[in-house]
Write a protein that holds these residues in place. Structure first.
Motif, PDB file in Angstrom:
ATOM      1  N   UNK A  30      -2.788  16.523   1.615  1.00  0.00           N
ATOM      2  CA  UNK A  30      -4.594  16.295   2.480  1.00  0.00           C
ATOM      3  C   UNK A  30      -4.572  14.697   2.511  1.00  0.00           C
ATOM      4  N   UNK A  31      -4.116  14.309   1.667  1.00  0.00           N
ATOM      5  CA  UNK A  31      -5.491  12.612   1.324  1.00  0.00           C
ATOM      6  C   UNK A  31      -4.656  11.816   2.589  1.00  0.00           C
ATOM      7  N   UNK A  32      -3.347  11.760   3.064  1.00  0.00           N
ATOM      8  CA  UNK A  32      -2.693  11.079   3.965  1.00  0.00           C
ATOM      9  C   UNK A  32      -2.706  11.994   4.809  1.00  0.00           C
ATOM     10  N   UNK A  33      -2.964  13.068   5.120  1.00  0.00           N
ATOM     11  CA  UNK A  33      -3.237  14.234   6.384  1.00  0.00           C
ATOM     12  C   UNK A  33      -4.276  13.465   7.035  1.00  0.00           C
ATOM     13  N   UNK A  34      -5.450  13.258   6.064  1.00  0.00           N
ATOM     14  CA  UNK A  34      -6.465  12.286   6.601  1.00  0.00           C
ATOM     15  C   UNK A  34      -6.628  10.895   6.748  1.00  0.00           C
ATOM     16  N   UNK A  35      -6.237  10.565   6.107  1.00  0.00           N
ATOM     17  CA  UNK A  35      -5.714   8.977   6.142  1.00  0.00           C
ATOM     18  C   UNK A  35      -4.766   8.739   7.710  1.00  0.00           C
ATOM     19  N   UNK A  36      -4.190   8.796   7.869  1.00  0.00           N
ATOM     20  CA  UNK A  36      -3.193   8.861   9.252  1.00  0.00           C
ATOM     21  C   UNK A  36      -4.345   8.956  10.310  1.00  0.00           C
ATOM     22  N   UNK A  37      -5.379  10.162  10.888  1.00  0.00           N
ATOM     23  CA  UNK A  37      -5.465   9.550  12.090  1.00  0.00           C
ATOM     24  C   UNK A  37      -7.208   8.793  11.637  1.00  0.00           C
ATOM     25  N   UNK A  38      -7.793   8.692  10.469  1.00  0.00           N
ATOM     26  CA  UNK A  38      -8.922   7.241   9.899  1.00  0.00           C
ATOM     27  C   UNK A  38      -8.080   6.358  10.570  1.00  0.00           C
ATOM     28  N   UNK A  39      -7.155   6.343   9.945  1.00  0.00           N
ATOM     29  CA  UNK A  39      -6.516   4.650  10.632  1.00  0.00           C
ATOM     30  C   UNK A  39      -5.674   4.439  11.554  1.00  0.00           C
ATOM     31  N   UNK A  40      -5.946   5.473  12.166  1.00  0.00           N
ATOM     32  CA  UNK A  40      -5.741   5.350  13.980  1.00  0.00           C
ATOM     33  C   UNK A  40      -7.147   5.390  14.654  1.00  0.00           C
ATOM     34  N   UNK A  41      -8.468   5.575  14.288  1.00  0.00           N
ATOM     35  CA  UNK A  41      -9.573   6.033  14.299  1.00  0.00           C
ATOM     36  C   UNK A  41     -10.228   4.378  14.007  1.00  0.00           C
ATOM     37  N   UNK A  42      -9.658   3.971  13.570  1.00  0.00           N
ATOM     38  CA  UNK A  42      -9.873   2.421  13.186  1.00  0.00           C
ATOM     39  C   UNK A  42     -11.315   2.632  11.577  1.00  0.00           C
ATOM     40  N   UNK A  43     -11.411   4.015  10.684  1.00  0.00           N
ATOM     41  CA  UNK A  43     -12.516   4.366  10.286  1.00  0.00           C
ATOM     42  C   UNK A  43     -12.152   3.134   8.791  1.00  0.00           C
ATOM     43  N   UNK A  44     -10.350   3.678   8.608  1.00  0.00           N
ATOM     44  CA  UNK A  44      -9.775   3.263   7.457  1.00  0.00           C
ATOM     45  C   UNK A  44      -8.991   2.382   7.714  1.00  0.00           C
ATOM     46  N   UNK A  45      -8.820   1.272   7.207  1.00  0.00           N
ATOM     47  CA  UNK A  45      -7.780  -0.010   7.740  1.00  0.00           C
ATOM     48  C   UNK A  45      -6.559  -0.323   6.809  1.00  0.00           C
ATOM     49  N   UNK A  46      -4.954  -0.984   7.811  1.00  0.00           N
ATOM     50  CA  UNK A  46      -4.436  -1.692   7.133  1.00  0.00           C
ATOM     51  C   UNK A  46      -3.856  -2.665   7.535  1.00  0.00           C
ATOM     52  N   UNK A  47      -2.632  -2.773   7.351  1.00  0.00           N
ATOM     53  CA  UNK A  47      -1.748  -4.363   7.996  1.00  0.00           C
ATOM     54  C   UNK A  47      -0.159  -4.178   7.467  1.00  0.00           C
ATOM     55  N   UNK A  48       0.818  -4.574   8.540  1.00  0.00           N
ATOM     56  CA  UNK A  48       1.980  -4.711   7.498  1.00  0.00           C
ATOM     57  C   UNK A  48       1.941  -6.208   6.964  1.00  0.00           C
ATOM     58  N   UNK A  49       2.422  -6.382   5.460  1.00  0.00           N
ATOM     59  CA  UNK A  49       2.607  -7.836   5.501  1.00  0.00           C
ATOM     60  C   UNK A  49       4.023  -7.499   4.552  1.00  0.00           C
ATOM     61  N   UNK A  50       4.937  -8.094   5.371  1.00  0.00           N
ATOM     62  CA  UNK A  50       6.262  -7.927   4.967  1.00  0.00           C
ATOM     63  C   UNK A  50       6.179  -8.934   3.495  1.00  0.00           C
ATOM     64  N   UNK A  51       7.021  -8.078   2.297  1.00  0.00           N
ATOM     65  CA  UNK A  51       7.209  -8.746   1.286  1.00  0.00           C
ATOM     66  C   UNK A  51       6.084  -8.572   0.315  1.00  0.00           C
ATOM     67  N   UNK A  52       4.915  -7.776   0.944  1.00  0.00           N
ATOM     68  CA  UNK A  52       3.626  -7.301  -0.222  1.00  0.00           C
ATOM     69  C   UNK A  52       3.967  -6.590  -1.276  1.00  0.00           C
ATOM     70  N   UNK A 106      -1.672  14.395  -5.312  1.00  0.00           N
ATOM     71  CA  UNK A 106      -1.732  12.655  -4.403  1.00  0.00           C
ATOM     72  C   UNK A 106      -1.989  11.377  -4.996  1.00  0.00           C
ATOM     73  N   UNK A 107      -3.589  11.519  -5.528  1.00  0.00           N
ATOM     74  CA  UNK A 107      -3.966  10.179  -5.744  1.00  0.00           C
ATOM     75  C   UNK A 107      -3.160   9.812  -7.423  1.00  0.00           C
ATOM     76  N   UNK A 108      -3.443  10.509  -8.166  1.00  0.00           N
ATOM     77  CA  UNK A 108      -2.664  10.190  -9.609  1.00  0.00           C
ATOM     78  C   UNK A 108      -1.309   9.687  -9.411  1.00  0.00           C
ATOM     79  N   UNK A 109      -0.629  10.205  -8.043  1.00  0.00           N
ATOM     80  CA  UNK A 109       0.558   9.774  -7.717  1.00  0.00           C
ATOM     81  C   UNK A 109       1.243   8.468  -7.410  1.00  0.00           C
ATOM     82  N   UNK A 110       0.338   8.610  -6.462  1.00  0.00           N
ATOM     83  CA  UNK A 110      -0.103   6.936  -5.670  1.00  0.00           C
ATOM     84  C   UNK A 110      -0.781   6.470  -6.495  1.00  0.00           C
ATOM     85  N   UNK A 111      -1.534   6.386  -8.321  1.00  0.00           N
ATOM     86  CA  UNK A 111      -1.620   5.493  -8.414  1.00  0.00           C
ATOM     87  C   UNK A 111      -0.544   4.539  -9.256  1.00  0.00           C
TER      88      UNK A 111
END
Ligand SMILES: [Zn+2]
Length: 222
Positions: A30-52, A106-111
């Motif tokens: 669920x957290x990722x189901x929400x995260x994806x539209x939030x990223x698409x709408x610019x509410x949450x943010x990420x970027x691709x940094x090769x090798x991070x 989800x949060x615990x495993x992401x942690x």
């Protein structure tokens, strides 16, 4: 964490709680189901940094609403209440609590796998044990907990109509994870990554629905 999240869905389902497997598949992501539209709408943010990290290029630098500890607790509580209220008489309080737990897992495993990009609240105090920096180990963890979850599911649900289908699905998930960990190229953009994640999670939940659909109901047109 990718397919490892679904291990919790398999492990939680039992003949007592009667939570549909597809509901648990949505809950654990669920957290990722929400995260994806939030990223698409610019509410949450990420970027691709090769090798991070050794495993992927995800710089998840701003996701206070879906992946902070406080945010995760909020969505878990909301899912628990919505399941209790919205799922009719079949939804016991214990089952609703399990749905809430599935969301929070989800949060615990992401942690375990994330870099320190998970805030405790808002955008501050970021945590993450960074297992993504150990590609092989992270892969083994994803696969091991998925296999454990599938075994528990088959044991605790003796009337599973599609045992072979469940095992095949588990193997497909392992293949998807292997492709993701060892073969996949980084998506070209944050938007592409969010959309790809949404498609995969929706497909997986759809398969979970089909796995538990009662067989043999052939409609007659006479
Ligand atoms: Zn996540």
């Amino acid at each position: 964490m990718f397919i490892g999240h679904h291990s919790v869905a398999f492990a939680v389902k039992s003949e007592t709680n009667k939570i549909p497997l597809w509901v648990l598949f949505v809950a654990v992501q669920l957290l990722d189901f929400l995260w994806a539209p939030f990223v698409l709408l610019g509410i949450e943010k990420m970027r691709m940094v090769p090798g991070i990290t050794a495993t992927n290029s995800l710089d998840l630098y701003y996701m206070p609403y879906t992946h902070s500890l406080v945010g995760a607790l909020f969505w878990s509580g909301l899912a628990c209440v919505l399941y209790r209220v919205g799922w009719g008489r079949k939804a016991s309080s214990a089952a609703a609590l399990l749905v809430g737990f599935a969301v929070f897992s989800h949060w615990l495993l992401d942690l375990i796998v994330h870099r320190p990009d998970l805030a405790i609240y808002d955008d501050t105090l970021k945590v993450g044990f960074g297992l993504w920096n150990y590609r092989g180990l992270e892969f083994v963890l994803e696969i091991a907990i998925l296999i454990g979850g599938v075994i528990l599911y088959l044991k605790r649900n003796s009337s599973v109509a599609r045992k072979a289908g469940t095992i095949t699905f588990g193997l497909v998930l392992i293949l998807v994870q292997a492709g993701n960990t060892f073969v996949g190229r980084p998506p070209p953009s944050d938007r592409a990554f969010a959309i790809t994640a949404l498609i995969f999670y929706t497909l997986f939940a759809g398969v979970a629905f089909l796995l538990e659909k009662r067989p043999g109901k052939v409609e007659r047109l006479t």
